[in-house]
Write a protein that holds these residues in place. Sequence first.
Motif, PDB file in Angstrom:
ATOM      1  N   GLY A 299      33.875  53.386  22.524  1.00 26.19           N
ATOM      2  CA  GLY A 299      32.648  53.143  21.626  1.00 26.19           C
ATOM      3  C   GLY A 299      31.571  52.667  22.539  1.00 26.19           C
ATOM      4  O   GLY A 299      30.328  53.006  22.104  1.00 26.19           O
ATOM      5  N   ARG A 344      31.909  55.247  16.492  1.00 22.69           N
ATOM      6  CA  ARG A 344      31.999  56.314  17.538  1.00 22.69           C
ATOM      7  C   ARG A 344      32.750  57.629  16.743  1.00 22.69           C
ATOM      8  O   ARG A 344      32.170  58.569  16.758  1.00 22.69           O
ATOM      9  CB  ARG A 344      32.455  55.997  18.930  1.00 22.69           C
ATOM     10  N   GLU A 348      30.785  60.702  15.479  1.00 24.86           N
ATOM     11  CA  GLU A 348      31.051  61.998  16.245  1.00 24.86           C
ATOM     12  C   GLU A 348      32.051  62.942  15.227  1.00 24.86           C
ATOM     13  O   GLU A 348      32.360  64.260  15.560  1.00 24.86           O
ATOM     14  CB  GLU A 348      31.819  61.754  17.348  1.00 24.86           C
TER      15      GLU A 348
END
Length: 750
Positions: A299, A344, A348
């Motif tokens: 991350g 993250r 994503e």
Amino acid sequence: MKLKRLLLVFNATLLLLSCSESPKSVLIPEPVNMVKHDGRFKIDSNTLIFADSTDSSSTQNAILLVDLLNSKGIGCRFLPTQINSSAKGIIELTKNGCPDSLGNEGYAIDIEHNRITIRANRSAGFFYAIQTLRQLMPANFEKDNFNAGSVALPCLTIVDKPRFSWRGLNLDCCRHFMTKEFVKRYIDLLAYHKMNVLHWHLTEDQGWRIEIKKYPRLTEVGAWRTLPDGTRYGGFYTQDDIREVVAYAAKRHVMVVPEIEMPGHSVAAIASYPWLSCTGDTLQVETNWGVFKDIYCAGSEQTFQFLEDVLFEVADLFPAPYVHIGGDEAPKFRWENCPKCTVRLKNEGLNSYEELQRYFISHIAKFLETKGKTIIGWDEILEGGRPHNATIQAWRGLDRVAVALQANAPVIVSPTSHCYFDYPVEVTSLEKVYGFNPIPKGILPELQPLVIGGECNMWTERAPQETVDSKVFRRLLAISEVLWTYPIERSYPEFLNRVWFHYSRLSAMGVNYGFEKSAIEFKSAIGDKGNSIIVELERGKGNLEVRYTTNGVEPTLNSTLYRRPLELSSTKTIKAAAFNNVARVGEVLERIFVVSKNLDKPIELGFKSSGKYLGGGPNAIVDGRLGTIQYNDGIWQAVQGEDMMVTIDLGSEQLVHGISLGFLQNIPSWIFLPLWIDAFISDDNKTFEQFARLDCPEGAKYESTIIYRFVGKFNNPFKGRYIRFLAHNPGPCPRGTRLQVLLPGSLPMR
Ligand code: ACM
Ligand code: ZN
């Protein structure tokens, strides 16, 4: 869960060849095509060596050959231009007449009594032709001090080219550091056997071995570990060292591929820069072997910046178009509990932490692509989907090849079953390696070109530099042939004959090669009356003697000489070793044979042993052999995920004063002790009564590798004819649980 024992009457005959007969061919790897002729060509000071004057590859190799011969006292001469082609005593290197089908690495040699013609398309082909000539020389030619006025080569024609373009050795210089000279020596040995990739494992939990200018702590801190006795162990390669090794390898047509592990196996880097991990905790460079939960944080931008900086320097140092980024054995426990990694994952749009690993590795792959490099990763990197353009190194089994091909990825094949040269030869013998086929059955012909080759792995957890030769050699001989020679009628006995011949060359080179298989093999059978065990000690090599003890001490040259099978009527520990007339050769092998009431009694298994752990047969539990600490000794039986039930018929009513059951735990290999064992007794094999419950103590559950005996002793014996044991499996171990169970420390895998 593994329940010990097994009965195994070995009655296979062993085929041994006579060593006195000289083999038909003396080459390893065997050329694809060779025809022998009568006569010999003599190389001496009158021999002229010439090449195409306009072609640098034949010229360079001609000079290489002249230098080689002259270093051995044969004063022949190089002529840069062609002279009268009918002159006698000529060795010519030329591209002319070389068929395109021989590719970049193939070559053709014609040895006639008055000239040798070597044809190749490229430098590598000429180089391999010279390696073949070397193997046609007398073995002593490889000695440093060989000095003869001449050598004679047999007349023959060879047309040869490799089956696979990737023929590698992975050298782990992290668990144990190898000196630069040692690595260069291995490059020579690889080249001599026509292997062309040195996969250089440079970063690990236990040591970071490559100087990175931007991050000096990687080698100030990360290259050193403190052993339990307080000593500092380690070492690293400076960038100058790396350049020297890479250039040395290039001259020998060996491509050096660095492995920079991520996201796991990164404790040494985190110990150097704690901000690389999810927790930021200060860690020590690892001193244990295994798999560790602290990995690079996926991350944090800082992690990616760090890795890009490192890889920027790495890409510059290694001209190879590949960088191996590891990707194996990366537990996701830290990521699952890290706010940055979780953000993250969400941002994503990823669905799992495996996909986060794919994201991580793809990021790195795209960065490396800008430096002209393709990534290679161990087969775990497919778990969240194939990362950008990745080539896969299949290690967890041959079945991983098909998985990689499904993802349309090029594959390097190096399964634990055949290619792990850190495994003892008792487990992975020379014959086993020779039986390796990198293209497993069932792979469609159109997918086969994606299999670019194979690699053997020399992991060094238990192999300091001075022991590496004995593990790699002999087995490298087998893999070199598997990867080079097309699978035209391979015969192990024929290969073994060439291997024996080849040993004299390895000796001349100072290679401390080990055994083809165990120096001794134990075989056992139950005696005729069913109350004794007949033990046979078979020699792995004809010219050695076997000596043994039964009193627990290590055998020496003065111990009893084994002459004939031993009949044991009581429990005994046999320690045996092979000896030549001055010293022990190889390891001491130890086996315990237990003569007890259950010996050879009828047995009923309420489970099906899992394929790799058959224990030698269904009667394993009553054959008297005790399993060893080596999980793959062929003695253990195991089941996956189920309970193990066993019923033994003692033949008549007996008084049972005690029971003892041995189990193995090897957490690195995902083998666990049972939670507890219930013991039952019966007169009629129908109605059973429980008479004992044996629990697994807490302490044993956390031992990485242990044989634990569950023992019950009864002051008031139980009476019955049938004894039944039910061992309770701890069941599947979800990732988080497994890690928690093993904390603190490691989830060792290898
Ligand atoms: C491996 O042995 N972990 C690639
Ligand atoms: Zn994190």
